[in-house]
Structure formats: structure tokens, C-alpha cells
Design a protein around this motif. Structure first.
Motif, short mmCIF file in Angstrom:
data_model
loop_
_atom_site.label_atom_id
_atom_site.label_comp_id
_atom_site.label_asym_id
_atom_site.label_seq_id
_atom_site.Cartn_x
_atom_site.Cartn_y
_atom_site.Cartn_z
N GLU A 121 0.83 -1.20 0.00
CA GLU A 121 0.00 0.00 0.00
C GLU A 121 0.87 1.25 0.00
O GLU A 121 1.76 1.42 0.83
N GLY A 122 0.60 2.14 -0.93
CA GLY A 122 1.35 3.39 -1.03
C GLY A 122 2.61 3.31 -1.86
O GLY A 122 3.37 4.28 -1.95
N GLY A 123 2.82 2.17 -2.50
CA GLY A 123 4.03 2.03 -3.31
C GLY A 123 4.11 0.68 -3.99
O GLY A 123 3.10 0.14 -4.44
N HIS A 124 5.31 0.13 -4.02
CA HIS A 124 5.55 -1.15 -4.69
C HIS A 124 6.27 -2.07 -3.72
O HIS A 124 7.18 -1.65 -3.00
N PHE A 125 5.87 -3.35 -3.69
CA PHE A 125 6.50 -4.34 -2.81
C PHE A 125 6.81 -5.60 -3.60
O PHE A 125 6.03 -6.03 -4.44
N PHE A 126 7.98 -6.17 -3.34
CA PHE A 126 8.33 -7.45 -3.96
C PHE A 126 9.05 -8.33 -2.93
O PHE A 126 9.78 -7.83 -2.06
N LEU A 127 8.84 -9.62 -3.03
CA LEU A 127 9.51 -10.57 -2.16
C LEU A 127 10.98 -10.73 -2.56
O LEU A 127 11.34 -10.57 -3.73
N PRO A 199 13.25 -16.75 1.66
CA PRO A 199 13.00 -15.57 0.81
C PRO A 199 11.54 -15.25 0.56
O PRO A 199 11.23 -14.23 -0.05
N ASP A 200 10.63 -16.10 1.03
CA ASP A 200 9.20 -15.81 0.92
C ASP A 200 8.67 -15.06 2.14
O ASP A 200 7.52 -14.61 2.15
N ASN A 201 9.50 -14.95 3.19
CA ASN A 201 9.04 -14.33 4.43
C ASN A 201 9.43 -12.87 4.58
O ASN A 201 9.09 -12.24 5.58
N PHE A 202 10.16 -12.33 3.62
CA PHE A 202 10.50 -10.91 3.67
C PHE A 202 10.64 -10.37 2.26
O PHE A 202 10.83 -11.13 1.29
N GLY A 203 10.55 -9.07 2.16
CA GLY A 203 10.70 -8.43 0.86
C GLY A 203 11.06 -6.98 1.04
O GLY A 203 11.50 -6.57 2.12
#
Length: 357
Positions: A121-127, A199-203
Motif C-alpha cells: 500500500e502506497g508504493g511497490h512491494f516485492f519478495l 526468501p518468501d518471508n520478507f521483501g
């Protein structure tokens, strides 16, 4: 077949309960809003995607789930009583800006639900998983010149001076290093597992007005007993492994947290704890403690466990604060075994003066 039908019906009941409690919570928090649900496609724990549409048209997304010992999505085993330490950790992460905004609601000590705001929310996120799979398009802009690392630890050891020079002249790589070391130090202090080595638990989150991506923790496993003694935390950090197995991680993560010289790793950890992203850890722990204690005090379903929960949280808080202070002392006093190597304190001073991490 009849048993499968009965099991499915039971699971529907559990999901209906979760959605009912969560719906009431968000309707109270966002008056006159419309709260709807969407099936959650992944995850072990029973959960749902919550959409909150305000009167003005703004839409917020939250991910609701049971606590880690709660009802699972695919099993009919009974839920256990919530561990208040888990709630505490979510609030510490939120206070530090390393986790998403988090909400708690409950209908019983076993049926406790955690709702986190959408990390994008408010931007872009990737794992981080996506960065490792798309190293050119996603990974490169994240870790900068550290992408030149070899997958061979021996080759990186031979090119140590060149790698450090790359890091010293690349603010993108420095930001990435700072983010990972922050998460590593915090995971050791809080007793978090299944984090950086999953690597699926943070991004990473980036908004239009932010220069660099910022780490976001989505999930973790918690071992409270591991924070009872500081020595394993300190020596695990020195070894660059301990229970975390960074040697087998992605090349960038493995180099920063395991292969890099001990003096550099010690100096960076000390810098982060004293003048970097964890310098406010003491305040974050206190804020989280007060927040979770209020939730426990204000939730009628916890009446029989209230005193026990708060005693456990108080002990955990005290251990965290003591270990934080003690870890700073140990890192400050540590000297490299090689007489010719720079001391951790001098390297830390260089970092504070604007040198590379």
C-alpha cells in the motif's frame, strides 16, 4: 467422503468466525466503511484477505490470519492458546518500520487473529524470492554492485578487496547491506527463525518518493528460549551462522552475513545498534510492550490468562533490553584475532564518519 464433507463444513465454521470477529473490529475502526473478504490463496494458517472501503472511496487491504498456533487452513487439529510473545514481535517490527501496520482481535485465547496492512500500500512491494529469480530486472536495482559477487565463497574471498571497494562506492549496495544486517541482528535478539533464510518471508517496499527499497518482514517463527542467554546470540553473530545457515543462502546475503570479514560484520552490527536503524530499539520494545499489554487488558476473553500473559511479556521485554545492552558492550569490546586487522571500534568510527558499511 462424508468425513471430508464434515471436515470442510467445520473449516467453513472456523473461517466464518474469523471473518465475523475481524469484520466487527474493522467496522469499529473505520466507521461507516464497507468490509468485505476474499479467499486467501496461500499460507499454512487459516486466513482471509480483508478489503475495507471507506465512505470517501479509499480502499485498504489487510491480510487476516490466526496466530501461529491457531487453526490451520488444511487441518482439523485443535488450536492452541495464543503465545503473547508473537503479538509482541509484530508490534516491535511495526514500531521499527520493518513490519506492516498490525491489528489484533480475539474471540477466545485460542481464536486470536492478526491482521496486517498490505505491504504494497502506497508504493511497490516485492519478495526477496522474486529478486533472486529475476536478478537482472529486480535483484540488480536492489543490491547494486553486490550482484557482481560469485556464487563461490572461495572466489569471493580472493576478491575481497574489490568487493569492499564496490560496496564503498555504491549507495544502493550499502542500503541493501544495512537492511540485511538490521534484520539479522534483530532476528537474533528477538529469537526469530525462518526469516532471512526464507526468501518468501520478507521483501522490500519502495514508494515514489523513497530513494532506496526498505525491508519489510512478513512472517517468521519464534523461539523465545533462544533469547534467554546472550552468549549464543553474540557468538552466532560472530560466526555468521548459528541456527541461521546463511552459508547456503543467496550469494549477496551469504556474503554480507557469513563470508565477509568478522571485523567488518562486527563493525556494521555495532553501528546499526548504536547510530543506525536499531538505535531506537529500546523505545520500540517499550512501545510494543505497552500496546500488547493494552490488548490483553482490554480483551474480555483473556481474563483467565491475563496475569500469566503479562508476566511472560514482562520477562521477555527485560531479556530483550538486557541482551541489547550486553550485545552492544560485547561488540564494542571485541578485537580481531589478527594483530594487523583494524579494530571493530575504528571501523565503526569510519562508518559513522561516512565510510562504507
Amino acid at each position: 467422503q462424508d468425513m471430508l464433507l464434515i471436515r470442510a463444513q467445520i473449516e467453513d465454521v472456523h473461517l466464518d468466525r474469523l471473518e465475523g470477529v475481524v469484520k466487527r473490529y474493522f467496522e469499529e475502526r473505520f466507521p461507516d466503511s464497507e468490509v468485505t473478504f476474499k479467499v486467501k490463496g496461500t499460507g499454512v494458517q487459516l486466513g482471509t484477505i480483508v478489503k475495507v472501503k471507506e465512505q470517501g472511496g479509499d480502499i485498504h487491504t489487510f491480510y487476516g490470519k490466526t496466530h501461529s498456533d491457531g487453526k490451520l487452513a488444511s487441518k482439523s487439529s485443535a488450536a492452541k492458546i495464543v503465545d503473547p510473545h508473537e503479538l509482541f514481535v509484530y508490534k516491535v517490527l511495526e514500531a521499527l518500520g520493518l513490519g506492516c501496520e498490525t491489528h489484533f482481535c480475539a474471540r477466545s485465547p485460542e481464536d486470536v487473529y492478526i491482521a496486517t496492512r498490505d505491504a504494497a500500500e502506497g508504493g511497490h512491494f516485492f519478495l526477496f524470492q522474486q529478486a533472486t529469480q529475476e536478478e537482472e530486472g529486480v535483484g540488480g536495482p536492489l543490491w547494486g554492485r553486490l550482484g557482481h559477487l560469485s556464487k563461490s565463497p572461495r572466489e569471493n574471498k580472493n576478491n575481497e578487496e574489490a568487493i569492499e571497494d564496490d560496496l564503498a562506492h555504491d549507495s544502493t549496495a550499502q542500503n541493501f547491506a544495512h537492511q540485511l544486517v538490521t534484520a539479522d541482528v534483530l532476528a537474533r535478539l528477538l529469537g526469530l527463525h525462518d526469516l532471512l533464510n526464507n526468501p518468501d518471508n520478507f521483501g522490500f517496499f519502495q514508494s515514489a518518493d523513497s530513494e532506496f527499497p526498505a525491508l519489510r518482514v512478513l512472517d517468521f517463527r519464534l523461539d523465545v528460549k533462544s533469547v534467554e542467554f546472550i552468549d549464543p546470540i553474540f557468538y552466532g553473530l560472530l560466526s555468521g551462522n548459528g541456527t541461521f545457515h546463511y552459508a547456503a543462502a543467496h550469494k549477496t546475503l551469504g556474503w554480507l552475513l557469513h563470508e565477509r570479514t568478522r571485523a567488518k560484520r562486527v563493525a556494521t552490527a555495532l553501528h546499526i545498534l548504536t547510530s543506525g536503524s536499531l538505535q531506537t530499539l529500546e523505545e520500540a520494545v517499550e512501545d510494543a510492550y505497552q500496546s500488547v499489554c493494552r490488548f490483553i487488558q482490554e480483551t474480555p476473553a483473556f481474563e483467565a490468562y491475563r496475569e500469566k500473559f503479562i508476566q511472560e511479556l514482562t520477562s521477555y521485554r527485560e531479556s530483550l533490553q538486557q541482551n541489547r545492552r550486553r550485545l552492544i558492550d560485547l561488540l564494542s569490546a571485541w578485537k580481531p584475532e589478527e594483530p594487523s586487522a583494524a579494530s571493530a571500534s575504528s571501523v565503526a568510527a569510519a562508518v559513522d564518519a561516512g565510510g562504507a558499511l
